[in-house]
Design a protein around this motif. Sequence first.
Motif, PDB file in Angstrom:
ATOM      1  N   PHE A 198       0.547  -0.712  -0.161  1.00 35.11           N
ATOM      2  CA  PHE A 198       0.028   0.217   0.109  1.00 35.11           C
ATOM      3  C   PHE A 198       0.657   1.047  -0.184  1.00 35.11           C
ATOM      4  CE2 PHE A 198      -1.938   3.244   3.154  1.00 35.11           C
ATOM      5  CZ  PHE A 198      -3.035   3.176   2.119  1.00 35.11           C
ATOM      6  N   LEU A 199       1.907   1.074   1.335  1.00 35.68           N
ATOM      7  CA  LEU A 199       2.911   2.741   0.824  1.00 35.68           C
ATOM      8  C   LEU A 199       3.552   2.411  -0.333  1.00 35.68           C
ATOM      9  CD1 LEU A 199       3.476   3.010   4.418  1.00 35.68           C
ATOM     10  CD2 LEU A 199       2.719   3.613   3.736  1.00 35.68           C
ATOM     11  N   ALA A 200       3.668   1.108  -0.834  1.00 39.48           N
ATOM     12  CA  ALA A 200       4.757   1.612  -1.989  1.00 39.48           C
ATOM     13  C   ALA A 200       3.540   2.647  -2.865  1.00 39.48           C
ATOM     14  CB  ALA A 200       5.467  -0.234  -2.360  1.00 39.48           C
ATOM     15  N   GLU A 201       2.621   2.223  -3.771  1.00 42.25           N
ATOM     16  CA  GLU A 201       1.428   2.141  -3.900  1.00 42.25           C
ATOM     17  C   GLU A 201       2.092   3.595  -4.386  1.00 42.25           C
ATOM     18  OE1 GLU A 201      -1.605   0.238  -4.044  1.00 42.25           O
ATOM     19  OE2 GLU A 201      -0.977  -2.036  -4.417  1.00 42.25           O
ATOM     20  N   LEU A 202       1.418   4.251  -2.814  1.00 39.53           N
ATOM     21  CA  LEU A 202       1.591   5.451  -2.532  1.00 39.53           C
ATOM     22  C   LEU A 202       3.211   6.961  -3.098  1.00 39.53           C
ATOM     23  CD1 LEU A 202      -0.243   6.389   0.821  1.00 39.53           C
ATOM     24  CD2 LEU A 202      -0.941   6.013  -1.391  1.00 39.53           C
ATOM     25  N   GLU A 206      11.076   4.261   1.804  1.00 40.63           N
ATOM     26  CA  GLU A 206      11.785   2.797   2.287  1.00 40.63           C
ATOM     27  C   GLU A 206      10.281   2.467   2.777  1.00 40.63           C
ATOM     28  OE1 GLU A 206      15.286   3.373   3.659  1.00 40.63           O
ATOM     29  OE2 GLU A 206      15.808   5.506   2.775  1.00 40.63           O
ATOM     30  N   VAL A 207       9.970   1.639   3.817  1.00 43.62           N
ATOM     31  CA  VAL A 207       9.154   1.160   3.987  1.00 43.62           C
ATOM     32  C   VAL A 207       9.491  -0.233   5.052  1.00 43.62           C
ATOM     33  CG1 VAL A 207       7.116  -0.021   4.933  1.00 43.62           C
ATOM     34  CG2 VAL A 207       6.997   1.270   2.744  1.00 43.62           C
ATOM     35  N   ILE A 208       9.898   0.706   6.580  1.00 46.70           N
ATOM     36  CA  ILE A 208      10.515  -0.271   8.033  1.00 46.70           C
ATOM     37  C   ILE A 208       9.423  -1.206   8.527  1.00 46.70           C
ATOM     38  CG2 ILE A 208      11.434  -0.318   9.929  1.00 46.70           C
ATOM     39  CD1 ILE A 208      12.845   2.366   8.572  1.00 46.70           C
ATOM     40  N   ASP A 209       9.379  -2.465   8.655  1.00 50.71           N
ATOM     41  CA  ASP A 209       8.639  -3.038   9.627  1.00 50.71           C
ATOM     42  C   ASP A 209       9.112  -2.835  11.194  1.00 50.71           C
ATOM     43  OD1 ASP A 209       7.256  -5.379  10.876  1.00 50.71           O
ATOM     44  OD2 ASP A 209       8.466  -7.214   9.334  1.00 50.71           O
ATOM     45  N   TYR A 210       8.354  -2.721  11.246  1.00 50.34           N
ATOM     46  CA  TYR A 210       8.377  -1.918  13.349  1.00 50.34           C
ATOM     47  C   TYR A 210       8.317  -3.180  13.536  1.00 50.34           C
ATOM     48  CZ  TYR A 210       3.141  -2.217  13.825  1.00 50.34           C
ATOM     49  OH  TYR A 210       2.253  -2.217  13.544  1.00 50.34           O
TER      50      TYR A 210
END
Length: 327
Positions: A198-202, A206-210
């Motif tokens: 979802f965030l990549a589509e926006l 970089e997306v971090i898995d908390y």
Amino acid sequence: MMASSDVNAPELMRHVVYHQFGESDVLQVAESPIPAPGEGQVLVRVHSAGMNPIDWKTRKGLGFAARQIENRLPWTPGYDIAGEVVAVGEQVNTLAPGDRVMGLVGFHADGGAYAQYALARADELAIVPDELDLLAAGGVPVAALTAWQALFEVARLEAGQKVLIQAGAGGVGHFAVQFALERGAHVVATASPSNRDFLAELGVHEVIDYHTTDVAEECYGLDVVLDLVGGETGKRALHTLAESGVLVTIPTVTADEIVSAAEAMGLRAHGMTVRPDVFHLEEIAELIEDGDVRVHIERSFVMEQVQAAHALLEGGHVRGKLVLDCR
């Protein structure tokens, strides 16, 4: 045939109300006369009301808004509305019946958004772009204004800067990542694995898995952190800042301790409470109209489902926004 005693009876509307603070089961649906707009006010037939964390916290008697309404119960919650103007009061010349509008209204003590009809000041409302349906528009004002004011008024985010947005897939977060990207920032966001795509589509860089990664070990030298989680998570994020960086924390209950922790480290942090600002809302509407920002509604609920809606809202981990369908 209508009885003569009913000729002047006011029309009734349905609305959500609670008579005391408590769990979601205090939320009830009631009927009351439709109010008439006073000077400077408009009456809106509400299509949708956005649901926000402040709603369940206030319902439980927590936070500053609860202190303002504790002597005004019973009370109808909600600050986010989108709908159609049906009547205008005196001195209103900017809006007319039939206008599609959205706004952050009744903040903090009046509320009133969880209703078929709501009063608003004309200067609280912006025109809804044709590209945005009214059900989705109800999810915009509080979350989008919070993101906008935190990033651009408090943090003064600029093009080329690096920003970390904690809980990037949530209501405020999904607006914040889009605003930051539109401004030309390098955007890092924390999220669960289910929200990575979802965030990549926006367009997040970089997306971090908390769940598995400590942001303090992954990020350093950041210009801005937008903390939408608070508590220990907010404090930990201070370690990602550059010396000249700034952290803005939104949850009010832990803001003071995060600001104090920043001061002890020689860093800058600020708490922030959103405020109505129709000029900001109009800028946001323009971005939506141009296709630069989209609104994600995870789920809508009818008024009779408000208890279940609040239970989901309170549990957190909602992607985008929840709205109440008030039609």
